[in-house]
Design a protein around this motif. Sequence first.
Motif, PDB file in Angstrom:
ATOM      1  N   ASP A  61       0.504  -0.941   0.120  1.00 40.48           N
ATOM      2  CA  ASP A  61       0.025  -0.318  -0.110  1.00 40.48           C
ATOM      3  C   ASP A  61       1.252   1.449  -0.056  1.00 40.48           C
ATOM      4  O   ASP A  61       0.501   2.482  -0.554  1.00 40.48           O
ATOM      5  CB  ASP A  61      -1.005   0.236   1.064  1.00 40.48           C
ATOM      6  N   ILE A  62       1.679   1.025   0.407  1.00 41.54           N
ATOM      7  CA  ILE A  62       3.065   2.378   0.669  1.00 41.54           C
ATOM      8  C   ILE A  62       3.917   1.812  -0.664  1.00 41.54           C
ATOM      9  O   ILE A  62       4.802   2.926  -0.659  1.00 41.54           O
ATOM     10  CB  ILE A  62       3.647   2.812   1.399  1.00 41.54           C
ATOM     11  N   GLY A  63       3.637   1.117  -1.422  1.00 43.47           N
ATOM     12  CA  GLY A  63       5.189   0.995  -2.065  1.00 43.47           C
ATOM     13  C   GLY A  63       5.246  -0.279  -3.032  1.00 43.47           C
ATOM     14  O   GLY A  63       3.985  -0.809  -2.883  1.00 43.47           O
ATOM     15  N   THR A  64       6.114  -0.225  -3.666  1.00 42.96           N
ATOM     16  CA  THR A  64       6.126  -1.836  -5.033  1.00 42.96           C
ATOM     17  C   THR A  64       7.855  -2.212  -4.792  1.00 42.96           C
ATOM     18  O   THR A  64       8.860  -1.497  -4.178  1.00 42.96           O
ATOM     19  CB  THR A  64       6.082  -1.046  -6.138  1.00 42.96           C
ATOM     20  N   TRP A  65       7.028  -4.453  -4.329  1.00 46.57           N
ATOM     21  CA  TRP A  65       8.310  -4.922  -4.470  1.00 46.57           C
ATOM     22  C   TRP A  65       8.565  -5.187  -5.448  1.00 46.57           C
ATOM     23  O   TRP A  65       8.058  -5.359  -6.981  1.00 46.57           O
ATOM     24  CB  TRP A  65       7.881  -5.652  -3.579  1.00 46.57           C
ATOM     25  N   LEU A  66      10.144  -5.358  -5.681  1.00 50.45           N
ATOM     26  CA  LEU A  66      10.779  -5.847  -7.225  1.00 50.45           C
ATOM     27  C   LEU A  66      11.771  -7.368  -6.669  1.00 50.45           C
ATOM     28  O   LEU A  66      12.543  -7.023  -5.915  1.00 50.45           O
ATOM     29  CB  LEU A  66      11.387  -5.045  -8.156  1.00 50.45           C
ATOM     30  N   ALA A  67      11.425  -8.467  -7.013  1.00 54.75           N
ATOM     31  CA  ALA A  67      12.518  -9.402  -7.131  1.00 54.75           C
ATOM     32  C   ALA A  67      13.194  -9.266  -7.701  1.00 54.75           C
ATOM     33  O   ALA A  67      13.495  -8.413  -8.325  1.00 54.75           O
ATOM     34  CB  ALA A  67      12.245 -11.020  -7.434  1.00 54.75           C
ATOM     35  N   ASN A  68      14.458  -9.810  -6.733  1.00 55.04           N
ATOM     36  CA  ASN A  68      16.107  -9.105  -7.424  1.00 55.04           C
ATOM     37  C   ASN A  68      16.175 -10.255  -8.682  1.00 55.04           C
ATOM     38  O   ASN A  68      15.252 -11.777  -8.588  1.00 55.04           O
ATOM     39  CB  ASN A  68      16.877 -10.124  -6.409  1.00 55.04           C
ATOM     40  N   THR A  69      17.109  -9.586  -9.953  1.00 51.04           N
ATOM     41  CA  THR A  69      16.882 -10.816 -11.128  1.00 51.04           C
ATOM     42  C   THR A  69      18.809 -10.135 -11.164  1.00 51.04           C
ATOM     43  O   THR A  69      19.425 -10.040 -10.879  1.00 51.04           O
ATOM     44  CB  THR A  69      16.729 -10.081 -12.310  1.00 51.04           C
ATOM     45  N   PRO A  70      19.331 -11.198 -11.785  1.00 53.57           N
ATOM     46  CA  PRO A  70      20.505 -11.468 -12.359  1.00 53.57           C
ATOM     47  C   PRO A  70      21.139 -10.206 -12.900  1.00 53.57           C
ATOM     48  O   PRO A  70      21.788  -9.402 -12.892  1.00 53.57           O
ATOM     49  CB  PRO A  70      20.707 -12.296 -13.315  1.00 53.57           C
ATOM     50  N   ASP A  71      20.226  -8.913 -14.147  1.00 54.45           N
ATOM     51  CA  ASP A  71      20.306  -8.557 -14.093  1.00 54.45           C
ATOM     52  C   ASP A  71      20.083  -6.855 -13.687  1.00 54.45           C
ATOM     53  O   ASP A  71      20.148  -5.373 -14.030  1.00 54.45           O
ATOM     54  CB  ASP A  71      20.083  -7.735 -15.745  1.00 54.45           C
ATOM     55  N   GLY A  72      19.073  -7.007 -12.444  1.00 55.50           N
ATOM     56  CA  GLY A  72      18.325  -6.125 -12.254  1.00 55.50           C
ATOM     57  C   GLY A  72      19.981  -5.250 -11.333  1.00 55.50           C
ATOM     58  O   GLY A  72      20.611  -5.335 -10.602  1.00 55.50           O
ATOM     59  N   VAL A  73      18.965  -3.977 -11.263  1.00 58.24           N
ATOM     60  CA  VAL A  73      20.005  -3.051  -9.964  1.00 58.24           C
ATOM     61  C   VAL A  73      19.395  -2.058  -9.580  1.00 58.24           C
ATOM     62  O   VAL A  73      18.156  -1.743  -9.782  1.00 58.24           O
ATOM     63  CB  VAL A  73      20.915  -2.530 -11.036  1.00 58.24           C
ATOM     64  N   PRO A  74      19.137  -1.644  -7.633  1.00 52.58           N
ATOM     65  CA  PRO A  74      17.654  -1.183  -7.801  1.00 52.58           C
ATOM     66  C   PRO A  74      18.532   0.268  -7.078  1.00 52.58           C
ATOM     67  O   PRO A  74      19.540   0.401  -7.342  1.00 52.58           O
ATOM     68  CB  PRO A  74      18.049  -2.398  -5.977  1.00 52.58           C
ATOM     69  N   PRO A  75      17.412   1.182  -7.091  1.00 55.41           N
ATOM     70  CA  PRO A  75      17.246   2.617  -7.601  1.00 55.41           C
ATOM     71  C   PRO A  75      18.036   2.909  -5.803  1.00 55.41           C
ATOM     72  O   PRO A  75      17.425   2.711  -4.750  1.00 55.41           O
ATOM     73  CB  PRO A  75      16.088   2.742  -7.561  1.00 55.41           C
ATOM     74  N   ARG A  76      18.703   4.027  -6.219  1.00 57.49           N
ATOM     75  CA  ARG A  76      19.106   4.832  -4.876  1.00 57.49           C
ATOM     76  C   ARG A  76      17.590   5.268  -4.259  1.00 57.49           C
ATOM     77  O   ARG A  76      16.396   5.963  -4.504  1.00 57.49           O
ATOM     78  CB  ARG A  76      19.746   6.512  -5.286  1.00 57.49           C
ATOM     79  N   GLY A  77      18.075   4.946  -2.521  1.00 58.61           N
ATOM     80  CA  GLY A  77      16.510   5.913  -2.081  1.00 58.61           C
ATOM     81  C   GLY A  77      15.634   4.516  -2.055  1.00 58.61           C
ATOM     82  O   GLY A  77      14.176   4.397  -1.164  1.00 58.61           O
ATOM     83  N   ASN A  85      18.631 -12.054   6.690  1.00 59.91           N
ATOM     84  CA  ASN A  85      18.212 -11.652   7.366  1.00 59.91           C
ATOM     85  C   ASN A  85      18.063 -10.294   8.180  1.00 59.91           C
ATOM     86  O   ASN A  85      18.660 -10.209   8.732  1.00 59.91           O
ATOM     87  CB  ASN A  85      17.750 -12.036   8.548  1.00 59.91           C
ATOM     88  N   HIS A  86      18.985  -9.598   6.482  1.00 56.02           N
ATOM     89  CA  HIS A  86      19.340  -7.720   7.306  1.00 56.02           C
ATOM     90  C   HIS A  86      18.357  -6.825   6.029  1.00 56.02           C
ATOM     91  O   HIS A  86      18.272  -7.957   4.625  1.00 56.02           O
ATOM     92  CB  HIS A  86      20.585  -7.608   6.629  1.00 56.02           C
ATOM     93  N   THR A  87      19.173  -5.332   6.419  1.00 55.11           N
ATOM     94  CA  THR A  87      17.936  -4.501   4.987  1.00 55.11           C
ATOM     95  C   THR A  87      18.788  -3.334   5.443  1.00 55.11           C
ATOM     96  O   THR A  87      19.268  -3.652   6.250  1.00 55.11           O
ATOM     97  CB  THR A  87      16.401  -4.054   5.584  1.00 55.11           C
ATOM     98  N   GLY A  88      18.603  -2.679   4.060  1.00 53.00           N
ATOM     99  CA  GLY A  88      19.330  -0.931   4.268  1.00 53.00           C
ATOM    100  C   GLY A  88      18.168  -0.093   3.380  1.00 53.00           C
ATOM    101  O   GLY A  88      17.634  -0.746   2.223  1.00 53.00           O
ATOM    102  N   VAL A  89      19.429   1.035   3.270  1.00 55.14           N
ATOM    103  CA  VAL A  89      18.056   1.351   2.151  1.00 55.14           C
ATOM    104  C   VAL A  89      19.852   1.878   0.978  1.00 55.14           C
ATOM    105  O   VAL A  89      20.691   2.527   1.483  1.00 55.14           O
ATOM    106  CB  VAL A  89      18.677   3.020   3.017  1.00 55.14           C
ATOM    107  N   VAL A  90      19.076   1.555   0.041  1.00 58.61           N
ATOM    108  CA  VAL A  90      20.422   1.626  -1.208  1.00 58.61           C
ATOM    109  C   VAL A  90      21.032   3.226  -1.460  1.00 58.61           C
ATOM    110  O   VAL A  90      19.795   4.427  -1.677  1.00 58.61           O
ATOM    111  CB  VAL A  90      19.695   1.838  -2.220  1.00 58.61           C
ATOM    112  N   GLN A 122      17.163 -10.912  -1.970  1.00 51.32           N
ATOM    113  CA  GLN A 122      15.744 -11.131  -2.217  1.00 51.32           C
ATOM    114  C   GLN A 122      15.014  -9.824  -3.179  1.00 51.32           C
ATOM    115  O   GLN A 122      14.462 -10.630  -3.994  1.00 51.32           O
ATOM    116  CB  GLN A 122      14.554 -11.160  -0.749  1.00 51.32           C
ATOM    117  N   GLY A 123      14.970  -8.884  -3.022  1.00 47.81           N
ATOM    118  CA  GLY A 123      14.466  -7.689  -3.703  1.00 47.81           C
ATOM    119  C   GLY A 123      14.696  -6.279  -3.000  1.00 47.81           C
ATOM    120  O   GLY A 123      14.794  -5.958  -2.330  1.00 47.81           O
ATOM    121  N   TRP A 124      13.501  -5.374  -3.915  1.00 49.47           N
ATOM    122  CA  TRP A 124      13.269  -3.515  -3.397  1.00 49.47           C
ATOM    123  C   TRP A 124      12.571  -3.474  -3.330  1.00 49.47           C
ATOM    124  O   TRP A 124      11.941  -4.041  -4.367  1.00 49.47           O
ATOM    125  CB  TRP A 124      14.867  -3.380  -4.216  1.00 49.47           C
ATOM    126  N   PHE A 125      12.249  -2.370  -1.871  1.00 45.86           N
ATOM    127  CA  PHE A 125      10.430  -1.819  -2.420  1.00 45.86           C
ATOM    128  C   PHE A 125      11.107  -0.771  -2.158  1.00 45.86           C
ATOM    129  O   PHE A 125      11.938   0.426  -1.625  1.00 45.86           O
ATOM    130  CB  PHE A 125      10.618  -1.900  -0.716  1.00 45.86           C
TER     131      PHE A 125
END
Length: 163
Positions: A61-77, A85-90, A122-125
């Motif tokens: 409801d507050i964002g979109t999840w994208l699963a990690n893929t071999p070519d995927g790169v998460p955006p800043r923020g 079991n770890h997380t952080g802001v890109v 796993q992916g990024w929000f």
Amino acid sequence: MADALDRFYGNWHDQLVPSRGGIKGQCVSLVQKYLEEQFDAPGTPVFPVANANEMFGTRTDIGTWLANTPDGVPPRGSIVTFAWNHTGVVVDADKNSVRLFQENDPNGSGAHVATYGYNGLQGWFIPNGLNNNKQGDNGVGVPNRSEEHTSELQSLEPISYAV
């Protein structure tokens, strides 16, 4: 102009970050505080789960999840989660590594920038409004890769993990 991550970094680097849910100094408390402060995310806690790796797929409801893929790169923020079991802001990312503003890795450490590989990611929000967030400038930005060993982060060496 500073973006949401620059403002958040300026407020919290080198500190143990608390969240509205009552936890402090955990990787989850940092990402929850980021969403609370920079995106007005509702909920106490923002992610109602026990562990960082359980965040993946929740709060659509507050964002979109994208699963990690071999070519995927998460955006800043965006926020990443790891199966271990770890997380952080890109801060920034390329196909080989992702730099995160995170805490509690190593255990007990305050908020700082660290570099990770993609194993177990796993992916990024992507929070709603990531590219249209609150404007303002606290005068402190997250160091880029070439500035990592200077200014505020002079005493904090980035940590590389090959997990």
